[in-house]
Design a protein around this motif. Structure first.
Motif, PDB file in Angstrom:
ATOM      1  N   ILE A  22      43.522  42.655  39.808  1.00 64.65           N
ATOM      2  CA  ILE A  22      43.443  41.226  39.909  1.00 64.65           C
ATOM      3  C   ILE A  22      45.062  40.938  39.891  1.00 64.65           C
ATOM      4  CG2 ILE A  22      42.765  39.136  38.885  1.00 64.65           C
ATOM      5  CD1 ILE A  22      40.098  40.492  38.281  1.00 64.65           C
ATOM      6  N   ILE A  33      37.273  37.319  32.950  1.00 60.86           N
ATOM      7  CA  ILE A  33      36.447  36.269  34.153  1.00 60.86           C
ATOM      8  C   ILE A  33      35.331  35.585  33.685  1.00 60.86           C
ATOM      9  CG2 ILE A  33      35.321  36.634  36.198  1.00 60.86           C
ATOM     10  CD1 ILE A  33      36.686  39.282  36.771  1.00 60.86           C
ATOM     11  N   THR A  51      45.115  46.282  36.433  1.00 59.67           N
ATOM     12  CA  THR A  51      43.818  45.622  37.135  1.00 59.67           C
ATOM     13  C   THR A  51      44.413  45.309  38.612  1.00 59.67           C
ATOM     14  OG1 THR A  51      42.502  43.676  37.210  1.00 59.67           O
ATOM     15  CG2 THR A  51      44.607  43.428  36.272  1.00 59.67           C
ATOM     16  N   ASN A  60      46.367  36.132  42.465  1.00 60.50           N
ATOM     17  CA  ASN A  60      45.093  35.914  42.646  1.00 60.50           C
ATOM     18  C   ASN A  60      44.494  34.820  41.477  1.00 60.50           C
ATOM     19  OD1 ASN A  60      44.298  39.555  42.940  1.00 60.50           O
ATOM     20  ND2 ASN A  60      44.221  38.028  44.547  1.00 60.50           N
ATOM     21  N   ASP A  71      39.610  43.278  32.514  1.00 60.58           N
ATOM     22  CA  ASP A  71      39.476  43.146  33.898  1.00 60.58           C
ATOM     23  C   ASP A  71      40.723  42.362  34.270  1.00 60.58           C
ATOM     24  OD1 ASP A  71      37.130  44.124  34.144  1.00 60.58           O
ATOM     25  OD2 ASP A  71      36.013  42.308  33.726  1.00 60.58           O
ATOM     26  N   LEU A  72      41.200  41.506  33.595  1.00 64.76           N
ATOM     27  CA  LEU A  72      42.522  40.598  33.863  1.00 64.76           C
ATOM     28  C   LEU A  72      43.945  41.471  33.443  1.00 64.76           C
ATOM     29  CD1 LEU A  72      41.352  37.111  32.906  1.00 64.76           C
ATOM     30  CD2 LEU A  72      41.175  38.307  35.018  1.00 64.76           C
ATOM     31  N   THR A 108      41.175  49.113  47.498  1.00 66.24           N
ATOM     32  CA  THR A 108      41.823  48.497  46.265  1.00 66.24           C
ATOM     33  C   THR A 108      42.961  49.169  46.133  1.00 66.24           C
ATOM     34  OG1 THR A 108      39.515  48.020  45.720  1.00 66.24           O
ATOM     35  CG2 THR A 108      41.201  47.610  44.205  1.00 66.24           C
TER      36      THR A 108
END
Lengths: 227, 498
Positions: free
Chosen positions: B349, B407, B347, B353, B46-47, A70
């Motif tokens: 993400i 999410i 993040t 994505n 998270d995003l 990651t």
């Protein structure tokens, strides 16, 4: 009627097998946690001019072949990246630094880059915030079911109301454990989504039974009136 | 007939306009470039990104001031500061070797969790290394993050002890029942208090010491109006600047307190006769005092600063007092920790994505629309357009109600779209030629749908009130979604199908 019962029985047996198998796999091997919840190593690289994330990702993937990698940008200036993988050895770290130095004409010293070990997040810590809201909502929903669908039978409503959402959740987690699906950020999102779908399906089922009961009652009343 | 067609076309056009606004945006020229004036989505940690902090057990040694009082450790004072201030670096480690054990690491973890929750961190990820005690934390990045980071590691060792003899400790954290920040407004302004309520044992100890040993002597009382259980102190909680607070005196409140370091020579003569207690949190002596009257209820009110009418000052004092209360309520850390890593991390993400998720969603929608069109022909097309309009309106609603998208929120959006599709199919299935029967059938379907989604609505409402951000976003998204499904189909879909 008998056929439906047999079908249901088969379904219950399958559900039980999945849950038992899931429990065994969980006990023996645990969940296959995604990198953000599992034990991992992290290294942080920075320069003054900035990195092309995709290039660094290629280098990291190349040096950490076969391992999940990651890459995240650190701070807002785009000149620092954090590389995370399940394991980064000193040799792998050196190889990454060497390649990054070559790519960007830098002289990052290996001894200045530390490997940070991040411990795994415990499953109980991940689940903890969801338990109380789950219990509160289930209690309110059961109360609603009992008030609205008491004609179906208190025992039946209670048993279905408690067991169905729990069974759905257990099957979901069992499948994740058995098929080694990575347990990540999306898992909990899907879990609460499934919970909501489960109670909606249950409400639809109760509504259908309730309407059928009403129809039967109406028929009986009509029969009484006619004769 | 023609009029109905025109109305239908107008309605469809209106839906398409909403779709354009929601999916594409409204672009206006601002300083030579076009900007979308439609509100953007608020993304969760998270995003978007989060603060990543690593706490490690301190290996520092104690630092003493010129009078020999411990003022901190080598983690907070560098050699230069120690030299310029005439401080002394000792060899005594802040964490004794025997205290470096798993139980203490676990206690620290649990206290940090309590503090994060108390300080309003609504979504965190925390892991502990049981070998080294190292704690890795991810918290959302916002205006309060630095305040949280600077306070969460304070040891918060509360003590009421003898002012002369440090070994005579009467009350500690274990004697606290509850600490809270309260305020009182009078004609002079608002005063913020740190109210410390002691448990049974603490109350009895406080009553005992305030009645006997530390009671204000008559001679002392004649020279200085001594305090009772209302004490005035300055409120600071910034853990980065661990320093002794100056003690103010407040004659109006009939209280008086003295900072140990600021004790005048004049009072030395009284000190010989008058025994005093020190109320301290960590190395910070908040007040030194004696008791004019016995405290029997076990409640100590510390006024944090003087009365003021300045609302900014009141709110900042209230915030720092609340922080002290949270630290005291969570208990004292058995070990001293230090921050070794503190950085904002974006993040993993990426936008691509999210774009891929959107494409998959669009693909699924396309399949659903094809199914509905095949099944219901012309009415199916209307149903598909109505569904598209719903999604557009829903995404606008989510943005303008400031719902944070996580999410879990994305999953909630997907479920809402499915719920709307389900209701559309139910409505499309009504095929009564008689308008009265059609209306009755519609009402029946609608009532039945509402009964079915009530459990989902319960979940949405309860989850909306949960402090944990991921759960709350799911609740918010679902709540607005279900409300919109009910209203939209009643106003738009029904009319379109009719």
């Amino acid at each position: 009627m008998k056929k439906i019962d047999t079908k249901s029985k088969i379904l219950y047996v399958i559900i039980c097998i999945i849950i038992i198998a899931g429990a065994i796999v969980y006990k023996v091997k645990g969940f296959n946690f995604d990198i953000q919840y599992s034990v991992r190593n992290q290294i942080i690289l920075s320069n003054n001019t900035g990195f092309d994330i995709s290039k660094i990702k290629d280098i990291a993937r190349d040096c950490l072949s076969g391992k999940q990698v990651t890459l995240r940008e650190v701070e807002l200036f785009g000149n620092t990246v954090a590389i995370e993988s399940s394991e980064i050895t000193e040799e792998e770290k050196d190889a990454i630094i060497q390649k990054v130095n070559e790519e960007y004409n830098l002289s990052i010293a290996s001894e200045n880059v530390k490997i940070l070990k991040v411990e795994h997040t415990r499953i109980r810590d991940i689940l903890k915030p969801y338990i109380l809201p789950g219990i509160i909502t289930l209690a309110i929903i059961l109360l609603y079911f009992l008030i609205r669908y008491h004609k179906i039978g208190v025992g039946k409503v209670l048993a279905n109301g408690i067991l169905f959402p729990i069974a759905i959740e257990l099957v979901f987690y069992s499948i994740i454990a058995i098929f080694r699906v990575p347990f990540g950020r999306i898992t909990m999102a899907l879990s609460i989504g499934l919970y909501l779908i489960a109670v909606t399906i249950l409400a639809a089922k109760f509504e259908k039974i309730s309407e059928e009961l009403k129809d039967i009652e109406n028929k009986k009343e009509n029969e009484k009136i006619t004769g | 007939m023609k009029e109905r067609k025109i109305t239908l076309i107008m309605k469809i056009l209106a839906i398409l306009v909403i779709c354009l606004v929601s999916f594409v945006g409204i672009y206006v020229c601002k300083t030579n470039r076009y900007e979308n004036i439609v509100k953007d989505y608020k993304l969760s940690k998270d995003l978007k990104g989060y603060r990543e902090i690593v706490f490690e057990v301190s290996d520092g040694t104690l630092v003493l001031d010129s009078e020999g009082n411990a003022i901190g450790n080598t983690d907070s004072y560098d050699d230069e500061t120690i030299q310029t201030n005439n401080y002394t670096k000792t060899d005594t480690k802040v964490n004794k070797e025997e205290n470096l054990k798993v139980e203490n690491y676990k206690t620290v973890k649990s206290i940090i969790e309590k503090r994060l929750e108390g300080l309003g961190v609504t979504d965190y990820n925390l892991s502990l290394s049981e070998e080294t005690g190292k704690i890795y934390v991810q918290i959302p990045e916002n205006d309060d993050t630095d305040h949280v980071v600077s306070n969460v590691l304070q040891v918060a060792n509360f003590q009421i002890r003898d002012s002369e003899d440090n070994s005579k400790v009467y009350i500690t954290n274990s004697d606290i029942k509850k600490a809270s920040a309260v305020y009182n407004t009078s004609t002079n302004g608002t005063t913020v208090y740190l109210q410390i309520e002691l448990n049974k044992k603490g109350t009895s100890t406080l009553k005992d010491i305030s009645t006997n040993e530390y009671k204000t002597l008559p001679e002392a009382d004649s020279t200085s109006q001594e305090n009772i259980n209302e004490i005035n102190v300055e409120a600071t909680t910034d853990g980065e600047n661990e320093k002794s607070n100056e003690t103010n005196t407040s004659a109006e409140e009939n209280t008086q307190s003295k900072e140990n370091s600021e004790e005048t020579e004049e009072s030395t003569s009284h000190k010989e006769k008058q025994k005093e207690i020190v109320l301290a949190i960590d190395t910070n002596k908040m007040v030194t005092t004696s008791f004019e009257e016995p405290i029997e209820d076990g409640v100590i009110d510390l006024s944090m600063g003087s009365s003021t009418t300045d609302s900014d000052k009141i709110s900042s004092t209230l915030q720092s007092t609340s922080t002290i209360a949270i630290l005291l309520n969570s208990g004292s850390l058995p070990l001293t920790y230090k921050i070794t890593q503190n950085q904002y991390v974006k993040t993993d993400i990426t936008e691509s994505n999210l774009r891929n998720v959107a494409y998959v969603g669009l693909g699924c929608l396309a399949i659903l629309f094809i199914i509905i069109i095949i099944k219901f022909k012309g009415k199916g097309i209307i149903g598909a357009i109505s569904n598209l309009g719903f999604i557009a309106l829903y995404l606008l609603l989510v943005r303008y109600t400031n719902v944070v998208i996580s999410i879990e929120g994305i999953v909630g959006i997907a479920i809402t779209v499915i719920l709307n599709y389900w209701l559309t199919i139910k409505l499309l299935k009504i095929n009564e030629p008689d308008s009265e029967l059609k209306r009755k059938e519609f009402t029946k379907e609608y009532k039945s749908f509402i009964s079915k989604v009530i459990p989902a609505l319960v979940i949405a409402i309860v989850f909306s009130f949960i402090a944990w951000e991921k759960i709350a976003t799911f609740g918010n998204v679902m709540f607005w979604g279900i409300v919109l499904v009910i209203i939209y189909n009643l106003i738009v879909t029904k009319k379109l199908i009719d």
